[in-house]
Design a protein around this motif. Sequence first.
Motif, mmCIF file in Angstrom:
data_model
loop_
_atom_site.group_PDB
_atom_site.id
_atom_site.type_symbol
_atom_site.label_atom_id
_atom_site.label_comp_id
_atom_site.label_asym_id
_atom_site.label_seq_id
_atom_site.Cartn_x
_atom_site.Cartn_y
_atom_site.Cartn_z
ATOM 1 N N LYS A 193 -12.156 -1.550 13.311
ATOM 2 C CA LYS A 193 -12.838 -1.240 12.232
ATOM 3 C C LYS A 193 -11.981 -0.799 10.975
ATOM 4 O O LYS A 193 -11.656 -1.196 9.889
ATOM 5 N N ASN A 197 -9.964 -2.665 7.556
ATOM 6 C CA ASN A 197 -10.370 -2.154 6.318
ATOM 7 C C ASN A 197 -9.108 -1.530 5.544
ATOM 8 O O ASN A 197 -9.262 -0.896 4.655
ATOM 9 N N HIS B 184 -12.951 -9.727 8.269
ATOM 10 C CA HIS B 184 -13.015 -8.564 7.517
ATOM 11 C C HIS B 184 -14.581 -8.100 7.331
ATOM 12 O O HIS B 184 -15.167 -7.247 7.762
ATOM 13 N N CYS B 187 -16.388 -7.339 10.648
ATOM 14 C CA CYS B 187 -16.174 -5.980 11.395
ATOM 15 C C CYS B 187 -16.933 -4.968 10.553
ATOM 16 O O CYS B 187 -17.020 -3.654 11.178
ATOM 17 N N ASN B 188 -17.389 -5.337 9.323
ATOM 18 C CA ASN B 188 -17.985 -4.360 8.449
ATOM 19 C C ASN B 188 -19.612 -4.414 8.647
ATOM 20 O O ASN B 188 -20.420 -3.768 7.903
ATOM 21 N N HIS B 207 -20.182 -3.823 17.037
ATOM 22 C CA HIS B 207 -20.097 -2.460 15.942
ATOM 23 C C HIS B 207 -19.220 -1.511 16.313
ATOM 24 O O HIS B 207 -18.704 -0.870 15.426
#
Lengths: 239, 209
Positions: A193, A197, B184, B187-188, B207
Amino acid sequence: LFPRAPPEQTPSLCVLADSREISSGAEVISCLKARHGVKVQVCSLSSSDYVVSNRMAVERKLLSELLNSVNRNKVTQRIQRLQSVFERICVIVEKDRVRPGDTSRLLQRTQYYDGVLAALARAGVRILFSSCQEETAALLKDLVLVEQRKDAAIRVPTEVEGHKREMLNFYLSIPNLSYLAALNMCHHFDSVKKMVNSSPLDIAAGAQVSPQKAEEIFRYLHYGFDVQMLPENLCAKGR
Amino acid sequence: PVTAGSIVVPYGHVIGNEKWRGSEIAQKLQGKIRLIFEDDLGLVDFHLSNRTCILYISEADLVAGDEFKRRLVRFRNASNLGGIVIVEKTQISDQYFLAVQKLVVLELGMVLLPVANQGEASQLITQLVSFYVREQSKDHNSNPFVRKQGSQLAEPSVFRTVQQIPGVGKTKALLLLQQFGSIHRLCNASVQELEPVVGQTVARQIHSF
């Protein structure tokens, strides 16, 4: 009390070798380990034979393969693939092994071979010549040293397990990303993650890749998937 | 004098150093390419194009000692031309080859190409020149080893990448991508957002990945 030993001045040298080299270049690998003290991590590189730094791949080609235009497509595709993954490429042209008394393999220099050398040189691919596997090992060590001087040496642990292994496999599926860049990502980002990001600048620093490559990775992670563009054979299987 | 600057080479020509007049290389090149001699080329033996030249190291140079090394270093310091070093690698000079290769390729960053004799050198030079001719004639696909900017669809790769997430196979990967659109965004996504698509267990796995 004894004085503590000074910290080691030269960090250990390390290369990644493709698993196919175990059978085709056994002496290269054993020489690297035994004679030159280089740590050899065998892994499934798929794209290149050796990786000697964060940015350089080395391809070992037998002279006979480059003399004969029969292998033209195979060689071309492989180098093109390397060009899209690595910043720097080196080809080591190694003389074929000849059994004593065997004269049938006396290889004649061909026009095709000269053309290949010209094209490689023009494309900025470094070319080195070796007469045997031992020499190839010595050349690989020299390349590792040069890359280390230029601050591009492999610095991360090359073996990963557990969750890190899963992360590595995820990163390895990013197109045109080298095994080492994926490995660097594994060690630099705590989680996928976090990596996803990151800004292109962070990606470049974390993966140790060029700004252009980082930009390419960034675009990939943000790419809008369109199921209509997925080839039929891929989506059908899952159902 | 250290002359290593650029010089205008007419299309399809090679400019050779006067000292090569009458040599085996010159004889074999003539007829295949147009060879012009000039006597003020300094360190350079042949100019192949405006940007590329050849420095030739003979068997005798290698055996004679280090003079050729000084010449290479002087060239490298004085010139920004691409220098190709052609070296005679014979039974006699073979013992020096590895050291020369290390100097030329690894330390000076130049190109080194071994030949057995002047005959092979002329064949190699002919190939190099025909390469530049093809390049200058705007044939941009002439070099097979130059990276082409291929624009491939990213969908199959993205599909494969998502399947690397533990617990996600082909079916779930497709559902997830249809729902979230990009790696993206996937993953969020929160567990609450993921749950309706893949169920509680896998939602947690994604998660925490």
